[in-house]
Design a protein around this motif. Structure first.
Motif, mmCIF file in Angstrom:
data_model
loop_
_atom_site.group_PDB
_atom_site.id
_atom_site.type_symbol
_atom_site.label_atom_id
_atom_site.label_comp_id
_atom_site.label_asym_id
_atom_site.label_seq_id
_atom_site.Cartn_x
_atom_site.Cartn_y
_atom_site.Cartn_z
ATOM 1 N N MET A 1 54.979 58.431 50.837
ATOM 2 C CA MET A 1 55.359 59.172 52.030
ATOM 3 C C MET A 1 54.267 60.178 52.364
ATOM 4 O O MET A 1 53.843 60.963 51.523
ATOM 5 C CB MET A 1 56.698 59.880 51.813
ATOM 6 C CG MET A 1 57.164 60.735 52.983
ATOM 7 S SD MET A 1 57.606 59.758 54.443
ATOM 8 C CE MET A 1 59.094 58.923 53.849
ATOM 9 N N SER A 2 53.793 60.155 53.619
ATOM 10 C CA SER A 2 52.788 61.099 54.072
ATOM 11 C C SER A 2 53.311 62.528 53.984
ATOM 12 O O SER A 2 54.479 62.795 54.222
ATOM 13 C CB SER A 2 52.407 60.787 55.528
ATOM 14 O OG SER A 2 51.620 61.826 56.077
ATOM 15 N N LYS A 3 52.428 63.458 53.646
ATOM 16 C CA LYS A 3 52.773 64.879 53.605
ATOM 17 C C LYS A 3 52.050 65.615 54.738
ATOM 18 O O LYS A 3 51.568 66.732 54.563
ATOM 19 C CB LYS A 3 52.398 65.466 52.247
ATOM 20 C CG LYS A 3 53.221 64.922 51.085
ATOM 21 C CD LYS A 3 54.695 65.320 51.208
ATOM 22 C CE LYS A 3 55.493 64.848 49.998
ATOM 23 N NZ LYS A 3 56.927 65.216 50.087
ATOM 24 N N ASP A 4 52.008 64.998 55.916
ATOM 25 C CA ASP A 4 51.294 65.566 57.049
ATOM 26 C C ASP A 4 51.936 66.839 57.577
ATOM 27 O O ASP A 4 51.312 67.585 58.338
ATOM 28 C CB ASP A 4 51.173 64.548 58.178
ATOM 29 C CG ASP A 4 52.507 63.919 58.559
ATOM 30 O OD1 ASP A 4 53.240 63.503 57.650
ATOM 31 O OD2 ASP A 4 52.812 63.831 59.762
ATOM 32 N N LEU A 5 53.175 67.114 57.178
ATOM 33 C CA LEU A 5 53.868 68.324 57.634
ATOM 34 C C LEU A 5 53.903 69.403 56.561
ATOM 35 O O LEU A 5 54.621 70.393 56.712
ATOM 36 C CB LEU A 5 55.299 67.981 58.061
ATOM 37 C CG LEU A 5 55.438 66.895 59.130
ATOM 38 C CD1 LEU A 5 56.914 66.685 59.477
ATOM 39 C CD2 LEU A 5 54.644 67.243 60.382
ATOM 40 N N GLU A 29 61.003 65.321 53.824
ATOM 41 C CA GLU A 29 60.293 64.391 52.947
ATOM 42 C C GLU A 29 58.791 64.415 53.216
ATOM 43 O O GLU A 29 57.985 64.170 52.306
ATOM 44 C CB GLU A 29 60.832 62.977 53.145
ATOM 45 C CG GLU A 29 62.229 62.756 52.597
ATOM 46 C CD GLU A 29 62.823 61.431 53.047
ATOM 47 O OE1 GLU A 29 62.058 60.596 53.581
ATOM 48 O OE2 GLU A 29 64.041 61.233 52.874
ATOM 49 N N ARG A 30 58.424 64.730 54.456
ATOM 50 C CA ARG A 30 57.007 64.753 54.818
ATOM 51 C C ARG A 30 56.383 66.137 54.647
ATOM 52 O O ARG A 30 55.265 66.372 55.081
ATOM 53 C CB ARG A 30 56.840 64.231 56.231
ATOM 54 C CG ARG A 30 57.131 62.726 56.284
ATOM 55 C CD ARG A 30 57.169 62.127 57.646
ATOM 56 N NE ARG A 30 55.893 62.156 58.333
ATOM 57 C CZ ARG A 30 55.599 61.395 59.390
ATOM 58 N NH1 ARG A 30 56.507 60.543 59.849
ATOM 59 N NH2 ARG A 30 54.436 61.483 59.980
ATOM 60 N N GLY A 31 57.092 67.031 53.980
ATOM 61 C CA GLY A 31 56.498 68.276 53.548
ATOM 62 C C GLY A 31 56.950 69.535 54.256
ATOM 63 O O GLY A 31 56.592 70.642 53.837
ATOM 64 N N ALA A 224 56.092 65.217 66.236
ATOM 65 C CA ALA A 224 56.013 66.566 65.668
ATOM 66 C C ALA A 224 54.767 66.768 64.819
ATOM 67 O O ALA A 224 54.362 67.908 64.591
ATOM 68 C CB ALA A 224 57.260 66.835 64.817
ATOM 69 N N SER A 225 54.164 65.703 64.366
ATOM 70 C CA SER A 225 53.084 65.794 63.396
ATOM 71 C C SER A 225 51.767 66.237 64.029
ATOM 72 O O SER A 225 51.427 65.839 65.143
ATOM 73 C CB SER A 225 52.872 64.427 62.734
ATOM 74 O OG SER A 225 51.685 64.427 61.945
#
Length: 252
Positions: A1-5, A29-31, A224-225
């Motif tokens: 899972m990307s952690k772009d947030l 989940e994405r941070g 949102a990213s």
């Protein structure tokens, strides 16, 4: 899972169920650190900050936004998802019902955005995502009031995107088709033949089923990213092709 947030703070209205709940969980989940604002926040995920908020009341909105900033340190992402449904033609809903739905669906978005803007201006990755609807872009039977509020959200999204781009704030919306949410479930329960009604709703969408809340959440997370930093003033359809496709019988 990307952690772009990672390191960002996200506020999700109507975040205790349906699309809002799926969105809050995915952003987490994405941070992101996530705050759920809802009339009944207890249904939200225990890993998020859950606050009671009535988007139809400006004082309630301002208090909840202040609580988010105090508890989580700021606001980077606002997901205006809180909304209520309405059925009927233009003849079927009285003035009080029009005012009630407009207060939540349209003015609720205005109130939350307005309260959050001073904090978004301080963010390095500010974004607002509004939950709109296929009812804003397609004429659906017995959805005059609901469609009017969502049409207003579509126009509001474009205006806000133009107003706030110079401040570094991106504004977009998602347009779900008929989604498999608690509200749709309650509509089906009240139908004379729930099985037939569900089949009709599924058949109306070219991919032949209801939209999953997680699919709408994925679209919201994309908008949102910071990775979508060049995307603003956009409406993203998540409707199984309902807005743009005209399939011949037998093709789906």
């Amino acid at each position: 899972m990307s952690k772009d947030l990672d390191g960002l703070v996200a506020l999700v209205t109507g975040g205790a169920s349906g699309i809002g709940s799926a969105t809050a969980d995915l952003l987490g989940e994405r941070g992101a650190k996530v705050a759920i604002l809802d009339l009944n926040p207890d249904g939200g995920h225990s890993g998020h900050l859950s606050l009671r908020c009535d988007v139809a009341d400006d004082a309630s909105v301002r208090a909840a936004v202040a609580d988010v900033v105090r508890e989580l340190g700021g606001i980077d992402i606002v997901v205006n998802n809180a909304g209520i449904g309405a059925q009927g033609t233009v003849e079927d809903n009285d003035d009080d019902e029009w005012r009630r739905v407009l207060e939540v669906n349209l003015l609720g978005t205005v109130r939350v955005s307005r309260a959050a803007l001073p904090h978004l201006r301080l963010s390095r990755a500010a974004a607002i995502v509004n939950t709109c609807s296929i009812a804003a872009t397609a004429g659906l039977p017995a959805r005059a009031l609901y469609g009017a509020t969502k049409g207003a959200i579509l126009s509001l999204t474009l205006s806000m995107a133009a107003d706030h781009l110079p401040e570094g704030i991106r504004v977009n919306c998602v347009n779900p088709g008929t989604a498999d949410t608690p509200w749709v479930g309650r509509l089906l329960e009240r139908a004379a033949d729930p099985v037939a009604e569900r089949a009709a709703l599924e058949a109306r969408q070219p991919h032949g089923r209801l939209v999953r809340p997680q699919e709408v959440a994925a679209a919201i997370a994309y908008l949102a990213s910071p990775l979508s930093g060049s995307t603003t003033g956009t409406s993203l359809a998540v409707d199984g092709g309902m807005q743009g496709l005209r399939l011949r019988p037998g093709n789906n």
